[in-house]
Design an enzyme around this catalytic site. Structure first.
Site, mmCIF file in Angstrom:
data_model
loop_
_atom_site.group_PDB
_atom_site.id
_atom_site.type_symbol
_atom_site.label_atom_id
_atom_site.label_comp_id
_atom_site.label_asym_id
_atom_site.label_seq_id
_atom_site.Cartn_x
_atom_site.Cartn_y
_atom_site.Cartn_z
ATOM 1 N N ALA A 26 11.631 28.131 29.674
ATOM 2 C CA ALA A 26 11.075 26.973 30.378
ATOM 3 C C ALA A 26 10.420 26.044 29.369
ATOM 4 O O ALA A 26 9.603 26.490 28.550
ATOM 5 C CB ALA A 26 10.050 27.412 31.419
ATOM 6 N N LYS A 47 -4.935 31.954 21.463
ATOM 7 C CA LYS A 47 -6.288 32.454 21.149
ATOM 8 C C LYS A 47 -7.366 31.752 21.948
ATOM 9 O O LYS A 47 -8.355 32.361 22.352
ATOM 10 C CB LYS A 47 -6.588 32.355 19.650
ATOM 11 C CG LYS A 47 -6.604 30.944 19.048
ATOM 12 C CD LYS A 47 -5.269 30.568 18.496
ATOM 13 C CE LYS A 47 -5.253 29.231 17.819
ATOM 14 N NZ LYS A 47 -3.909 28.908 17.293
ATOM 15 N N LYS A 96 -10.643 32.956 17.251
ATOM 16 C CA LYS A 96 -10.035 34.146 16.651
ATOM 17 C C LYS A 96 -11.070 35.222 16.361
ATOM 18 O O LYS A 96 -10.835 36.407 16.637
ATOM 19 C CB LYS A 96 -9.295 33.742 15.375
ATOM 20 C CG LYS A 96 -8.101 32.823 15.635
ATOM 21 C CD LYS A 96 -7.561 32.224 14.349
ATOM 22 C CE LYS A 96 -6.421 31.258 14.629
ATOM 23 N NZ LYS A 96 -5.980 30.535 13.418
ATOM 24 N N ILE A 116 -0.123 38.095 10.208
ATOM 25 C CA ILE A 116 -0.887 39.242 9.705
ATOM 26 C C ILE A 116 -1.182 40.183 10.880
ATOM 27 O O ILE A 116 -1.786 39.760 11.862
ATOM 28 C CB ILE A 116 -2.222 38.788 9.072
ATOM 29 C CG1 ILE A 116 -1.967 37.777 7.951
ATOM 30 C CG2 ILE A 116 -2.998 39.984 8.550
ATOM 31 C CD1 ILE A 116 -3.241 37.130 7.426
ATOM 32 N N THR A 169 7.360 25.040 18.061
ATOM 33 C CA THR A 169 7.462 25.635 16.722
ATOM 34 C C THR A 169 7.549 27.159 16.782
ATOM 35 O O THR A 169 8.462 27.767 16.216
ATOM 36 C CB THR A 169 6.258 25.214 15.867
ATOM 37 O OG1 THR A 169 6.233 23.782 15.786
ATOM 38 C CG2 THR A 169 6.359 25.789 14.471
ATOM 39 N N VAL A 170 6.596 27.789 17.470
ATOM 40 C CA VAL A 170 6.572 29.259 17.518
ATOM 41 C C VAL A 170 7.672 29.781 18.442
ATOM 42 O O VAL A 170 8.331 30.784 18.136
ATOM 43 C CB VAL A 170 5.184 29.765 17.966
ATOM 44 C CG1 VAL A 170 5.182 31.279 18.108
ATOM 45 C CG2 VAL A 170 4.115 29.331 16.976
ATOM 46 N N ARG A 206 15.858 19.605 24.162
ATOM 47 C CA ARG A 206 15.470 20.291 22.921
ATOM 48 C C ARG A 206 15.648 21.797 23.065
ATOM 49 O O ARG A 206 16.145 22.479 22.167
ATOM 50 C CB ARG A 206 14.013 19.973 22.569
ATOM 51 C CG ARG A 206 13.517 20.644 21.290
ATOM 52 C CD ARG A 206 12.039 20.434 21.077
ATOM 53 N NE ARG A 206 11.251 21.073 22.129
ATOM 54 C CZ ARG A 206 9.919 21.030 22.193
ATOM 55 N NH1 ARG A 206 9.241 20.322 21.297
ATOM 56 N NH2 ARG A 206 9.271 21.645 23.165
#
Length: 440
Positions: A43, A105, A205, A136, A13-14, A49
């Site tokens: 990689a 994180k 976080k 953010i 996703t990211v 995909r």
């Protein structure tokens, strides 16, 4: 100037968002960075995909170490996640002299001290804006924007899944399990939501933010972590009647005895901006001596919001990678030889105020006994709300809910007092205790 070449580990996703935003905004990013930034190698175990995302002109492999070994690659982006192979790959990239950008994180909260030490020794940068609160720019604000300040406390809604669940519970009066299933159906919660709903993600976080704010090592093992799984719909309703909303907060605070580092549900006054952050949004409040209180609000997750933070880190490295390492912003804002050994307090030493709900027998003298035990422990009461028995258990009920708001008290003191209250024969169920944060 030759474009800086980037290798991407993981194109989920990211990762896919990072590739798309970097390509879409490449000219503007080049004007800001002073040179081009190109992802030239990817990689991912799912090479089909990956190729569908990146198209022609980018080398796709299924072995992350091939990216690290490529002498043309200047920066490695780690988006694999977790503590295992990701740690090995980050350390190997550092050892190979590569700068690293990560959104991980969990890795930094648990192993950040080792990773930052390795990067410092090698003279490379580890950038991690995307690891906290998605799009953010809270890390840059803490590391650079607030440099002049002595930071007093940070309180944040830093997990969108739990904030969505709590918002839905409040709006619709539904219980936790019902809303969790809806959150999973809508894609706000993972199939296994444990890290989110048990507070672990938020604790990762806030551990990172605490280290930057106070110049202490990352110490996830010392964080107090409590999730939202035990929250009941009636507590959210009672809190609303008392002028509060319940949010899962990550809190870190500098006090005389050391540093507080904690994640738990908390009553926040309804008039506070943080109380009005709804749905899957994130927000972080920072209180500092010179600037006062500042608020950072936005999308805390998602493909392109998180990609925004990843690419900001790439631009920083493109600008600074030729600079002398001593003149770069330190990983945790303070120079490594100037870190503090401030103690992280156990929860029993934390001082705050509380919401207490007790299911009690509807008979004379119960309130007096409860308040008497609290008073004998030195715990003063701010407000008391007693529900009519009919409202709690229906007509003819012999039980009622007693809600008490306390003034500030030490948690260990409250624990001892509540043990005595719980032992009263007129207290009919486990006492519910939720901390209260005024954020003033």
């Amino acid at each position: 100037m030759k474009p800086i070449q980037v290798g991407l580990l993981g194109i989920g996703t990211v990762g896919s968002g990072t590739f798309k935003v970097l390509r879409r905004n490449q000219e503007e990013i080049k004007r800001r960075a002073g040179r081009g930034i190109e992802i030239t190698m990817v990689a991912d175990l799912d090479t089909t995909r990956a190729r569908a995302v990146v198209g022609e002109g980018v080398k796709v492999v299924d072995d992350a170490r091939a990216v690290i070994a490529n002498p043309e690659i200047d920066i490695v982006i780690e988006l694999i996640g977790g503590y295992g192979i990701a740690k090995q790959l980050v350390l190997e990239a550092i050892a190979a002299g590569k700068h690293v950008v990560t959104a991980n994180k969990a890795l930094l909260a648990v192993h950040g001290t080792e990773i930052f030490a390795a990067a410092h020794a090698k003279g490379v940068m580890v950038a991690f804006e995307a690891a906290v609160a998605g799009g953010i720019p809270i890390i840059k604000a803490l590391r650079e924007g607030l440099t002049a300040n002595s930071i007093q406390w940070i309180a944040g809604i830093i997990n969108g899944t739990t904030n969505f669940i709590l918002s839905e519970m409040r709006d619709k009066g539904l219980d936790f399990e019902t809303v969790l299933k809806e959150a999973q159906r809508l894609g706000y919660a993972e199939a296994d939501p444990t890290f989110d709903i048990e507070g672990v993600d938020a604790a990762h976080k806030v551990t990172i933010m605490s280290a930057i704010a106070f110049g202490i090592p990352v110490q996830f093992d010392k964080a107090y972590v409590e999730g939202i799984t035990r929250l009941a719909a009636q507590d959210i309703k009672y809190a609303e009647q008392l002028g509060y909303r319940i949010k899962l907060l990550g809190v870190t605070k500098r006090v005389a005895q050391g540093v507080e580092l904690r994640v738990h549900p908390a009553l926040v006054p309804s008039k506070r901006l943080l109380a009005n952050v709804e749905g899957a949004m994130n927000a972080v409040m920072v209180n500092a001596d010179a600037v006062g209180t500042t608020l950072y609000y936005g999308k805390g997750a998602g493909s392109e919001p998180t990609a925004s933070a990843v690419i900001a880190d790439l631009v920083d490295i493109a600008r600074l990678h030729t600079a002398d390492a001593a003149h770069r912003v330190p990983h945790l804002a303070f120079h490594p030889d100037a870190m503090s050994d401030l103690k992280v307090l156990p929860m029993s030493e934390v001082v705050t105020s509380y919401y207490l709900r007790m299911r009690v027998a509807d008979e004379a003298g119960v309130l007096a006994k409860v308040t008497g035990l609290l008073a004998s422990a030195g715990i003063s009461i701010d407000a008391v709300l007693q529900r009519e028995a009919d409202e709690v258990g229906g007509e003819g009920s012999t039980q009622t809910d007693l809600i008490i708001l306390t003034h500030d008290t030490r948690e260990g003191t409250l624990d001892e007092a509540l043990a005595q209250v719980q032992a009263l024969p007129t207290v009919l169920a486990p006492i519910v205790r939720i901390r209260k944060e005024e954020l003033s």
